[in-house]
Every structure is written in C-alpha cells, then in structure tokens.
Design a protein around this motif. Structure first.
Motif, PDB file in Angstrom:
ATOM      1  N   VAL A 200       0.860  -1.386   0.383  1.00 36.49           N
ATOM      2  CA  VAL A 200       0.081  -0.001   0.303  1.00 36.49           C
ATOM      3  C   VAL A 200       0.533   1.214   0.209  1.00 36.49           C
ATOM      4  O   VAL A 200       0.661   2.777  -0.121  1.00 36.49           O
ATOM      5  CB  VAL A 200      -0.806  -0.254   1.462  1.00 36.49           C
ATOM      6  N   LEU A 201       1.951   1.051   0.979  1.00 37.54           N
ATOM      7  CA  LEU A 201       2.797   2.659   0.813  1.00 37.54           C
ATOM      8  C   LEU A 201       3.441   2.557  -0.830  1.00 37.54           C
ATOM      9  O   LEU A 201       3.767   3.453  -0.881  1.00 37.54           O
ATOM     10  CB  LEU A 201       3.896   1.977   1.638  1.00 37.54           C
ATOM     11  N   ALA A 202       3.948   1.830  -1.423  1.00 33.72           N
ATOM     12  CA  ALA A 202       4.318   1.536  -2.646  1.00 33.72           C
ATOM     13  C   ALA A 202       3.282   2.669  -3.786  1.00 33.72           C
ATOM     14  O   ALA A 202       3.894   3.072  -4.458  1.00 33.72           O
ATOM     15  CB  ALA A 202       4.311   0.222  -3.552  1.00 33.72           C
ATOM     16  N   ILE A 203       1.706   2.247  -3.443  1.00 31.80           N
ATOM     17  CA  ILE A 203       0.306   2.744  -4.407  1.00 31.80           C
ATOM     18  C   ILE A 203       0.154   3.444  -3.657  1.00 31.80           C
ATOM     19  O   ILE A 203       0.109   4.828  -4.614  1.00 31.80           O
ATOM     20  CB  ILE A 203      -0.075   1.320  -4.602  1.00 31.80           C
ATOM     21  N   ARG A 204      -0.357   3.605  -2.544  1.00 34.39           N
ATOM     22  CA  ARG A 204      -0.717   4.989  -2.730  1.00 34.39           C
ATOM     23  C   ARG A 204      -0.385   5.440  -1.402  1.00 34.39           C
ATOM     24  O   ARG A 204      -1.360   4.940   0.278  1.00 34.39           O
ATOM     25  CB  ARG A 204      -2.438   4.341  -2.722  1.00 34.39           C
ATOM     26  N   PRO A 205       0.468   5.956  -0.765  1.00 30.52           N
ATOM     27  CA  PRO A 205       1.140   5.969   1.128  1.00 30.52           C
ATOM     28  C   PRO A 205      -0.029   6.887   1.434  1.00 30.52           C
ATOM     29  O   PRO A 205       0.318   7.031   2.812  1.00 30.52           O
ATOM     30  CB  PRO A 205       2.241   6.438   0.121  1.00 30.52           C
ATOM     31  N   ASP A 206      -0.712   7.737   0.947  1.00 31.91           N
ATOM     32  CA  ASP A 206      -1.542   9.138   1.618  1.00 31.91           C
ATOM     33  C   ASP A 206      -2.355   8.056   2.619  1.00 31.91           C
ATOM     34  O   ASP A 206      -3.113   8.569   3.101  1.00 31.91           O
ATOM     35  CB  ASP A 206      -2.044   9.993   0.907  1.00 31.91           C
ATOM     36  N   LEU A 207      -2.711   6.557   2.367  1.00 29.45           N
ATOM     37  CA  LEU A 207      -3.742   6.037   2.606  1.00 29.45           C
ATOM     38  C   LEU A 207      -3.356   4.844   3.466  1.00 29.45           C
ATOM     39  O   LEU A 207      -4.054   4.435   4.429  1.00 29.45           O
ATOM     40  CB  LEU A 207      -4.584   5.001   1.620  1.00 29.45           C
ATOM     41  N   VAL A 208      -2.168   5.564   4.011  1.00 31.28           N
ATOM     42  CA  VAL A 208      -1.357   4.448   5.557  1.00 31.28           C
ATOM     43  C   VAL A 208      -1.560   5.850   6.573  1.00 31.28           C
ATOM     44  O   VAL A 208      -1.059   6.749   6.423  1.00 31.28           O
ATOM     45  CB  VAL A 208      -0.100   3.992   4.940  1.00 31.28           C
ATOM     46  N   TYR A 209      -2.590   4.836   7.585  1.00 27.70           N
ATOM     47  CA  TYR A 209      -2.214   5.703   9.125  1.00 27.70           C
ATOM     48  C   TYR A 209      -1.111   6.436   9.451  1.00 27.70           C
ATOM     49  O   TYR A 209      -0.966   7.269   9.393  1.00 27.70           O
ATOM     50  CB  TYR A 209      -3.731   5.272   9.225  1.00 27.70           C
ATOM     51  N   GLY A 210      -0.455   5.239   9.796  1.00 24.92           N
ATOM     52  CA  GLY A 210       1.386   4.939  10.157  1.00 24.92           C
ATOM     53  C   GLY A 210       1.726   5.594   9.537  1.00 24.92           C
ATOM     54  O   GLY A 210       2.938   5.973  10.566  1.00 24.92           O
ATOM     55  N   ALA A 211       1.374   5.773   8.052  1.00 22.12           N
ATOM     56  CA  ALA A 211       2.692   6.750   7.429  1.00 22.12           C
ATOM     57  C   ALA A 211       2.420   8.358   6.923  1.00 22.12           C
ATOM     58  O   ALA A 211       3.557   8.479   6.534  1.00 22.12           O
ATOM     59  CB  ALA A 211       2.747   6.631   6.628  1.00 22.12           C
ATOM     60  N   ARG A 212       1.453   8.739   8.228  1.00 21.63           N
ATOM     61  CA  ARG A 212       1.430   9.874   7.812  1.00 21.63           C
ATOM     62  C   ARG A 212       2.619  10.856   8.760  1.00 21.63           C
ATOM     63  O   ARG A 212       3.499  10.789   9.800  1.00 21.63           O
ATOM     64  CB  ARG A 212       0.197  10.380   8.347  1.00 21.63           C
ATOM     65  N   GLY A 213       3.043  12.330   7.990  1.00 22.70           N
ATOM     66  CA  GLY A 213       4.553  13.256   8.340  1.00 22.70           C
ATOM     67  C   GLY A 213       5.515  12.108   7.685  1.00 22.70           C
ATOM     68  O   GLY A 213       6.107  12.881   8.280  1.00 22.70           O
ATOM     69  N   LEU A 214       5.182  11.117   7.442  1.00 22.14           N
ATOM     70  CA  LEU A 214       7.057  10.470   6.653  1.00 22.14           C
ATOM     71  C   LEU A 214       7.456  11.558   5.805  1.00 22.14           C
ATOM     72  O   LEU A 214       6.924  12.318   5.097  1.00 22.14           O
ATOM     73  CB  LEU A 214       6.433   9.752   5.777  1.00 22.14           C
ATOM     74  N   ALA A 215       8.783  11.703   6.249  1.00 21.78           N
ATOM     75  CA  ALA A 215       9.099  12.560   5.460  1.00 21.78           C
ATOM     76  C   ALA A 215      10.215  11.527   3.956  1.00 21.78           C
ATOM     77  O   ALA A 215      10.176  11.842   3.832  1.00 21.78           O
ATOM     78  CB  ALA A 215      11.274  13.335   6.332  1.00 21.78           C
ATOM     79  N   ALA A 216      10.156  13.357   3.049  1.00 21.58           N
ATOM     80  CA  ALA A 216      10.492  12.652   1.873  1.00 21.58           C
ATOM     81  C   ALA A 216      11.880  13.599   1.550  1.00 21.58           C
ATOM     82  O   ALA A 216      11.387  14.838   1.693  1.00 21.58           O
ATOM     83  CB  ALA A 216       9.534  12.776   0.993  1.00 21.58           C
TER      84      ALA A 216
END
Length: 344
Positions: A200-216
């Motif tokens: 899911v992170l690879a396809i739609r990272p915005d839909l992963v609640y636990g990945a909110r606020g990740l740095a890029a």
C-alpha cells in the motif's frame, strides 16, 4: 485464535463483554478523528481484507496452523480506534454468519483479538517509528509490531483462562505452550502485515495512517539536470486529498480472490489455540455453537457450500457492515479531507 463457547465461566464472559462494549464505545468516538469521506471506504476494505486473510490458515508446525489476527495491520492502515472496530465487525460476521468463535465468548474474542492485539501492536509500532520516520522503518515496525501482538494476545488468553476458565490449568505450562506456538504464528502475522503495508505504501502512501508525516528528501535539479538531495522536507500532501479511486475496487478484487480461491488451499490443521487446548486437555470444555447448523456454519461445511462461495459471501457482508458503520461514524467535511491534514 477464535475462542469457542464453553471455555470461560459466566463471570469472565460477562466481564469481557463489558470490556469489549466499553472498548467499542470508546473507539466509535475515537474513530471520528481517523475517518472522513476519503478514509471511511478504506476502513471498510480493511475489514473485508482481514476477514478474507483470516480464512487462510498457514502451517506453523507439525499438525498446527495459524491465521492473521489483523489488529496491528488495521491499526497501521486506518488508525488504532478504527482498527478495533474493524476487528469487531469481522468477529461479529464470523460469529453470527459462520459460527466461528463462540457467541458467549464474543466479548472475550473482541477483547483479545481487537483491544489487546491493537493496543500492543500499535504501541510497539509507534515506539519503533518514533526513532525513524521513513518507509523502511514503517515496514520494519509493521513486522515487529504484528509479531509481538500475537503472543501478547495468547498470553492474555492464558491469564483470563487461569482466572475464569472452565477447566483447571497449570498456568505456567499453558502460557509456555501458548506463547511458543503463537510466536511462530506471529512471524506469519508479521510477514503478512509487512508485505501488505509495503504494498500500500508503494501504491498509495497517503492511505496508510501509520505513515502520515513521513519525510521525503527535497530534490533540487542542478544546471546539468542532475538531482541533488539537499535536506529532508515534508512529504508532499496533495495526494492526501485524493479519494481511494481505483484502489478501492482493486482491493475488493484482491480480498475476493483470497476468500474465493486461495481459501481452498488453506491448512486444515487446528490453529494454535485449538492445538494447545487438545494437548493440555481442556478442548473438551468447548460447547457446540448455537448457530452451528446454519448453512454457512464452518464456512459452508455445514450446508455443503463450497468454502470459496462462503468466503465471497463473507467478504461482501463484512464490506457492507463495515462500510456502513464507518460511513456513519466518519467526520463529514466539505472536501472529503480530514480537518487536521496539512496541505502543501
């Protein structure tokens, strides 16, 4: 780890029911902070996916199988409050439609597989991701958190059975047996969780609640066109405003394939709880399910319905019940986005 009827006395069953009801009530309120017009469909999909994958028992030792609990996976994808509701919906559908998990033990199952698994898994996940906020850390934390949640839930069952089980046990012996086999099951849980979260992170990272606020990384292009990474910047937010779009029907197809086709190849060996109950002599305390004669009981076995057909029905019912619940609970916003999301 679906606890059947008969394992617990009335006092523990009622007490667990109160705890489960209170937990669900708290989560109904808390889920409003996690769900909106965009994420409510994702939560319904997660519930259906957990139902489908729980049908896929995998071998973990000679004559023993395990299956996904799903609490940690749901927490990472849609948030901890919503995750408890996802698991509760799955258990309700399993108990009333498929005679999987006792009706008098419903409170015990929601407390263990919902509340305990989610609290432990989400806590471990957050502790790990506080130290590192990148995709690799999220995937690694998903594996560890899911793994830990399974033996933790098994040990919680052992404690409850020691307090109010209908058969005497040597708590140390049963705890060792439950913990040991469920560590192996936890490895499977961790792998399924990590692979799903990574996908899911690879396809739609915005839909992963636990990945909110990740740095890029902030990438600047030099005069020659070369990319130069200069610093870490917040991940771009426009995708957060997008609805699930094609991702939702694609996820439903995946859940349907798992429940409708892959389920035929699931292990028929008893799961970890059933194996320990047989080995330690308290399996005889289990009583027949009140709905054990209905056609869909035991995933169609009682009525001669193919397991794949029963699985498809289960995915549909879970999606409908979960989707309806999450849409009713969600925050309503003008643009379908959460009020606390940061726009670029």
């Amino acid at each position: 780890m679906h606890v059947p009827d008969g394992f617990f006395n009335a006092a523990v069953s009622l007490s667990a029911g109160v705890v489960a009801a209170a937990g669900v009530a708290v989560c109904l309120r808390g889920a409003r902070r996690e769900l909106d017009d965009r994420t409510a469909p994702m939560a319904g999909l997660v519930a259906a996916f957990v139902f489908a994958v729980q049908m896929l028992n995998f071998p973990v030792a000679a004559g023993t199988s395990g299956h996904l609990l799903g609490g940690t996976l749901a927490a990472i994808l849609v948030g901890p409050y919503t995750a408890v509701l996802c698991v509760a919906v799955v258990l309700l559908v399993q108990g009333f439609f498929f005679a999987d998990g006792g009706l008098t033990a419903l409170g015990v199952n929601i407390t263990l597989m919902g509340v305990v698994a989610v609290v432990v898994g989400w806590t471990v996940f957050r502790l790990i991701t506080r130290a590192a906020r990148n995709r690799g850390a999220v995937v690694a934390a998903s594996f560890v958190a899911a793994l830990v949640s399974v033996p933790a839930t098994a040990l919680a069952f052992t404690l409850l059975f020691w307090i109010g089980g209908t058969a005497p046990i040597e708590v140390g012996t049963v705890a060792a047996a439950m913990g040991g086999v469920h560590v192996l099951i936890g490895i499977g849980e961790g792998l399924i969780t990590a692979v799903t979260v990574s996908t899911v992170l690879a396809i739609r990272p915005d839909l992963v609640y636990g990945a909110r606020g990740l740095a890029a990384p902030l990438v600047l292009r030099g005069a020659g066109g070369d990319a130069v990474v200069t610093q870490e910047a917040p991940a771009p937010a426009p995708a957060a405003a997008r609805r699930p779009g094609w991702f939702l029907p694609a996820g439903i197809v995946v859940a349907a394939l798992l429940a409708g086709i892959v389920s035929f190849y699931a292990s028929s060996s008893p799961d970890g709880l059933e194996r320990v109950a047989e080995d330690k002599g308290f399996i005889s305390q289990a009583t027949d399910h009140a709905l054990g004669e209905q056609p869909l009981a035991d995933y169609g076995d009682a009525g001669g319905i193919p397991v794949g057909v029963a699985g498809l029905i289960g995915v549909g019912v879970t999606l409908a019940v979960g989707g309806g619940l999450f849409f009713a609970v969600r925050r309503r916003t003008k643009d379908g986005t959460a009020k606390d999301e940061v726009s670029a």
